[in-house]
Scaffold this active site. Structure first.
Site, PDB file in Angstrom:
ATOM      1  N   CYS A   2      -7.937   5.031  -3.795  1.00  0.00           N
ATOM      2  CA  CYS A   2      -8.076   6.129  -4.751  1.00  0.00           C
ATOM      3  C   CYS A   2      -9.522   6.645  -4.781  1.00  0.00           C
ATOM      4  CB  CYS A   2      -7.688   5.755  -6.184  1.00  0.00           C
ATOM      5  SG  CYS A   2      -5.997   5.239  -6.380  1.00  0.00           S
ATOM      6  N   ARG A  27      -9.692   7.357   1.156  1.00  0.00           N
ATOM      7  CA  ARG A  27      -9.530   6.274   0.168  1.00  0.00           C
ATOM      8  C   ARG A  27      -8.101   6.179  -0.360  1.00  0.00           C
ATOM      9  NH1 ARG A  27     -14.345   4.390  -1.932  1.00  0.00           N
ATOM     10  NH2 ARG A  27     -13.207   3.529  -3.680  1.00  0.00           N
ATOM     11  N   TRP A  75      -3.828   6.402  -3.987  1.00  0.00           N
ATOM     12  CA  TRP A  75      -3.087   5.403  -3.234  1.00  0.00           C
ATOM     13  C   TRP A  75      -2.256   4.678  -4.283  1.00  0.00           C
ATOM     14  CZ3 TRP A  75      -2.605   0.026  -3.024  1.00  0.00           C
ATOM     15  CH2 TRP A  75      -2.014  -0.486  -1.861  1.00  0.00           C
ATOM     16  N   ASN A 101      -9.180   4.672 -10.856  1.00  0.00           N
ATOM     17  CA  ASN A 101      -9.023   3.824  -9.671  1.00  0.00           C
ATOM     18  C   ASN A 101      -9.028   2.388 -10.177  1.00  0.00           C
ATOM     19  OD1 ASN A 101      -9.142   2.565  -7.175  1.00  0.00           O
ATOM     20  ND2 ASN A 101     -11.330   2.941  -6.905  1.00  0.00           N
ATOM     21  N   GLY A 102      -8.010   1.610  -9.799  1.00  0.00           N
ATOM     22  CA  GLY A 102      -7.934   0.223 -10.256  1.00  0.00           C
ATOM     23  C   GLY A 102      -6.554  -0.071 -10.809  1.00  0.00           C
ATOM     24  N   GLU A 484      -7.510  -9.420  15.792  1.00  0.00           N
ATOM     25  CA  GLU A 484      -8.033  -8.098  15.480  1.00  0.00           C
ATOM     26  C   GLU A 484      -7.314  -7.021  16.304  1.00  0.00           C
ATOM     27  OE1 GLU A 484      -9.553  -6.812  13.231  1.00  0.00           O
ATOM     28  OE2 GLU A 484     -10.425  -4.943  13.976  1.00  0.00           O
ATOM     29  N   LYS A 488      -5.198  -3.949  14.818  1.00  0.00           N
ATOM     30  CA  LYS A 488      -5.587  -2.569  15.132  1.00  0.00           C
ATOM     31  C   LYS A 488      -4.390  -1.777  15.651  1.00  0.00           C
ATOM     32  CE  LYS A 488      -8.483  -2.022  13.793  1.00  0.00           C
ATOM     33  NZ  LYS A 488      -9.507  -2.528  12.938  1.00  0.00           N
ATOM     34  N   GLU A 491      -1.729  -1.201  12.845  1.00  0.00           N
ATOM     35  CA  GLU A 491      -2.056  -0.315  11.718  1.00  0.00           C
ATOM     36  C   GLU A 491      -2.138   1.155  12.115  1.00  0.00           C
ATOM     37  OE1 GLU A 491      -5.859  -0.915   9.678  1.00  0.00           O
ATOM     38  OE2 GLU A 491      -6.723  -1.642  11.539  1.00  0.00           O
ATOM     39  N   HIS A 507       6.183 -22.880  20.839  1.00  0.00           N
ATOM     40  CA  HIS A 507       6.704 -23.688  19.733  1.00  0.00           C
ATOM     41  C   HIS A 507       7.607 -22.862  18.827  1.00  0.00           C
ATOM     42  CE1 HIS A 507       4.361 -27.184  20.820  1.00  0.00           C
ATOM     43  NE2 HIS A 507       3.334 -26.365  21.034  1.00  0.00           N
ATOM     44  N   LYS A 607      -8.738   3.126   2.811  1.00  0.00           N
ATOM     45  CA  LYS A 607      -9.979   2.404   3.067  1.00  0.00           C
ATOM     46  C   LYS A 607     -10.458   1.838   1.734  1.00  0.00           C
ATOM     47  CE  LYS A 607     -13.410   2.246   6.284  1.00  0.00           C
ATOM     48  NZ  LYS A 607     -13.047   1.623   7.558  1.00  0.00           N
TER      49      LYS A 607
HETATM   50  C1  F6R Z   1      -8.489  -2.942   9.226  1.00  0.00           C
HETATM   51  C2  F6R Z   1      -9.366  -2.855   8.086  1.00  0.00           C
HETATM   52  C3  F6R Z   1      -9.129  -3.776   6.954  1.00  0.00           C
HETATM   53  C4  F6R Z   1     -10.462  -4.213   6.325  1.00  0.00           C
HETATM   54  C5  F6R Z   1     -10.179  -5.035   5.056  1.00  0.00           C
HETATM   55  C6  F6R Z   1     -11.452  -5.528   4.408  1.00  0.00           C
HETATM   56  O1  F6R Z   1      -8.832  -2.021  10.208  1.00  0.00           O
HETATM   57  O2  F6R Z   1     -10.245  -2.043   8.025  1.00  0.00           O
HETATM   58  O3  F6R Z   1      -8.369  -4.879   7.339  1.00  0.00           O
HETATM   59  O4  F6R Z   1     -11.166  -4.963   7.250  1.00  0.00           O
HETATM   60  O5  F6R Z   1      -9.472  -4.261   4.139  1.00  0.00           O
HETATM   61  O6  F6R Z   1     -12.259  -4.466   4.015  1.00  0.00           O
HETATM   62  P1  F6R Z   1     -13.797  -4.659   3.721  1.00  0.00           P
HETATM   63  O7  F6R Z   1     -14.448  -5.042   5.005  1.00  0.00           O
HETATM   64  O8  F6R Z   1     -14.254  -3.348   3.203  1.00  0.00           O
HETATM   65  O9  F6R Z   1     -13.898  -5.768   2.710  1.00  0.00           O
END
Ligand code: F6R
Length: 612
Positions: A2, A27, A75, A101-102, A484, A488, A491, A507, A607
């Site tokens: 948000c 966001r 969001w 936001n929250g 990772e 990637k 997502e 296994h 994000k």
């Molecule tokens: C994946 C991604 C997320 C962040 C996670 C932690 O591409 O970006 O998995 O790594 O939400 O976010 P931060 O680093 O901001 O604590």
């Protein structure tokens, strides 16, 4: 998670709010809305879907002009994405308008309380409860009403609030969600994030926990635990020195590609900030030898990709510094009664510095007596502020929801930290230390070589663009990078992926391998190469197609078993994650591109995850 924006000044609030929301759309992007004050009336417009839909709907609206307003990009947490649930949320009298936001954890009991008082609700949100509660407490003083209402809230909030009876101000309040005030010339702003304000002002003030700010066009007053202060532009505010270009895509179609391509530069910048004249320079960090000697254990705590950095960190710190390391998901750590005490150092890794679970884990660790060292990208963020020691990654603003450059910079800091511990604990020879430092310094150039050949990954992505699932396998550090790579790809391209330790597949999970299943294998650890090749033969015998990432010294052996191979430049095995993740980032980007996905704003994501 948000985005909140607010404007008060002499110019058109709507234009500012919409532009600010556009910068913060990463966001949250399932709905958006604005409230603008016209005279003594609040006009609210909100729409489900991307900001563009709101923009279109506002084109023919007459009553959107005004010099005070708040906006929000959402969001969803409470209530699905809909016009009604979008913010701003207003009180039923129309007197109070709120963006939030929250999460308000006690919203049900507050709602019941208000229902008993005769209030009626139209949305499913916790935010509408906040608007009604402020209205309930409003007698003739907006500030007092907000102060009383927020004292009743449990949970997290960043709030921007308008009151039609007092149109000369916006009130902002913060607890456990980020919120900043921007100071302009005859106008002031609030926002979740600097990005939204940078075109208007460089002077910002980050609200602290439980602060309430009264924002007028010519004055900002902060009411905090410490008392009341009128903000002084020079004395109290931070000056943001970001390049304005950093908030645009430049010549790229997507932020994700721009950020992938920035990696050599930001990696070098981060390494250079911590290694000076070939020596690790941690003077600014403030760790003392006496404190380091008192340590018996290290915990690394983080979420998502930052957690994956922690998994690399565990291997590297244990190998170099010979101290026991546990790596934990912050969302688990905070509730598991971790065995942390004064002899533990807890390292929290976070790009945003605002991730709710990571922040809560930090507080839990401190409560248990540990010191916290954070690796953070955003200066002045909550995690940075509350840590005992901070190391900043210098990745610059990361806008694509999927992290790339912040991940790489975090990795480099983890390596430097491991070498620093090894040096202080005398668990590494001078020669080895110099050798690793030299390798680290050479990594940005090697990374550049991979980026120059990025079309090879486009070809691979083209070949596999129609897959519905993929397995990533590798051992030790390769397994950490597989985690990772798998995150990637899933997502941004919505391919169902799983990362497995190569030896673990048989296994159980090998039952999912059938003709045509894609297995992506990392084989950068020389001493484990043959072991992983054996695992590849097992999946090949069951019909899997194999894409392998390794180094050229294994060319002939890997060509025997893999359908496609990508060779990363030679480097010390221990540091290969910094290079091997890059083809996986590119593969994810190109796969998402070829599958027509919304690369920078993948579905359901946002994000900066400021809710738990
Ligand atoms: C994946 C991604 C997320 C962040 C996670 C932690 O591409 O970006 O998995 O790594 O939400 O976010 P931060 O680093 O901001 O604590």
């Amino acid at each position: 998670m948000c985005g909140i924006i607010g404007y008060i000044g002499n110019n058109d609030a709507k234009a500012f709010l919409l532009d600010g929301l556009e910068k913060m759309e990463y966001r949250g992007y399932d709905s958006s809305g604005i409230s603008v004050m016209s005279g003594n009336k609040i006009h609210t417009f909100k729409k489900r879907g991307r900001l563009q839909i709101l923009r279109e709907s506002l084109k023919n609206q007459q009553d959107v002009s005004g010099f005070v307003g708040i906006g929000h990009t959402r969001w969803a947490t409470h209530g699905g994405a809909s016009d009604i649930n979008a913010h701003p949320q207003n009180s039923q009298s129309g007197r109070i308008s709120v963006v939030h936001n929250g999460i308000i954890e006690n919203y049900i009991s507050l709602k019941n309380f208000l229902l008993e008082k005769g209030f009626k609700f139209i949305s499913d949100t916790d935010t509408e409860v906040v608007a009604q509660l402020i209205d309930f407490y409003y007698k003739d003083n907006f500030f007092e009403a907000v102060k009383t209402a927020v004292s009743k809230l449990e949970g997290s909030y960043a709030l921007g609030i308008l009151c039609s009876n007092e149109p000369d101000k916006i009130i902002a309040a913060k607890k456990d969600s980020p919120l900043i005030v921007g100071i302009g010339e005859d106008e002031n702003y609030i926002a979740s994030d600097v990005t939204a304000l940078i075109s208007k002002t460089r002077k910002i003030y980050r609200l602290e926990e439980n602060d309430i700010a009264v924002v007028k066009k010519d004055k900002v007053t902060i009411y905090s635990n410490a008392g009341k202060k009128v903000l002084d532009r020079d004395k109290d505010c931070t000056t943001i020195d970001w390049d304005i270009e950093s908030v645009g895509k430049g010549n790229y179609d997507h932020f994700m590609m721009k950020e992938i391509m920035q990696q050599p530069k930001v990696l070098k910048k981060t390494i250079d900030s911590l290694i000076k004249n070939g020596k690790i320079d941690f003077l600014d960090v403030g760790l003392t030898d006496e404190y380091l000697k008192s340590l018996s254990k290290i915990f690394i705590v983080a979420c998502g990709s930052a957690y994956h950095v922690g998994v690399v960190g565990r291997y590297v710190v244990e190998k170099l510094a010979k101290i026991s390391v546990e790596v934990e998901l912050a969302s688990e750590f905070r509730y598991k009664e971790p065995l942390v005490d004064e002899s533990s150092l807890v390292i929290v890794i976070s790009q945003s510095g605002e991730t709710a679970d990571s922040l809560a884990a930090l507080r839990e660790a401190k409560k248990l007596g540990a010191k916290v060292l954070s690796i953070v990208n955003v200066v002045g963020s909550s995690i940075a502020n509350e840590s005992d020691y901070v190391i900043y990654t210098l990745a610059g603003q990361e806008i694509a929801v999927a992290t790339t450059k912040a991940y790489s910079c975090q990795l480099s800091v983890v390596y430097i930290l491991a070498l620093y511990f090894a040096e202080r604990f005398k668990s590494i020879s001078d020669d080895d230390l110099s050798k690793y430092i030299a390798e680290l310094i050479s990594l940005p150039d090697k990374l550049e070589l991979i980026l120059q050949q990025k079309d090879e990954l486009l070809e691979i992505a083209q070949k596999y663009k129609d897959i519905s699932c993929a397995f990533f396998i590798g051992r030790t550090l390769d397994y950490a990078v597989c985690m990772e790579g798998s995150l990637k790809l899933k997502e941004v391209s919505y391919v169902h992926c799983e990362a497995y330790a190569a030896g673990e597949l048989k296994h159980g999970t090998i039952s999912l391998i059938e003709k045509g299943t894609l297995v992506i294998a990392l084989l950068t650890q020389d001493e484990l190469f043959d072991k992983t090749v054996s695992n590849l033969r097992e999946v090949k015998a069951r019909g899997a197609r194999i894409f392998a990432i390794t180094t050229a010294n294994h060319r002939s052996k890997i060509n025997e078993v893999a359908d496609d191979v990508y060779f990363i430049p030679e480097c010390l095995n221990l540091m290969s994650p910094v290079l091997s993740v890059i083809p996986l980032q590119l593969l994810s980007y190109y796969s998402a591109f070829l599958r027509g996905c919304d690369i920078d704003k993948p579905r359901n994501l946002a994000k900066s995850v400021t809710v738990e």
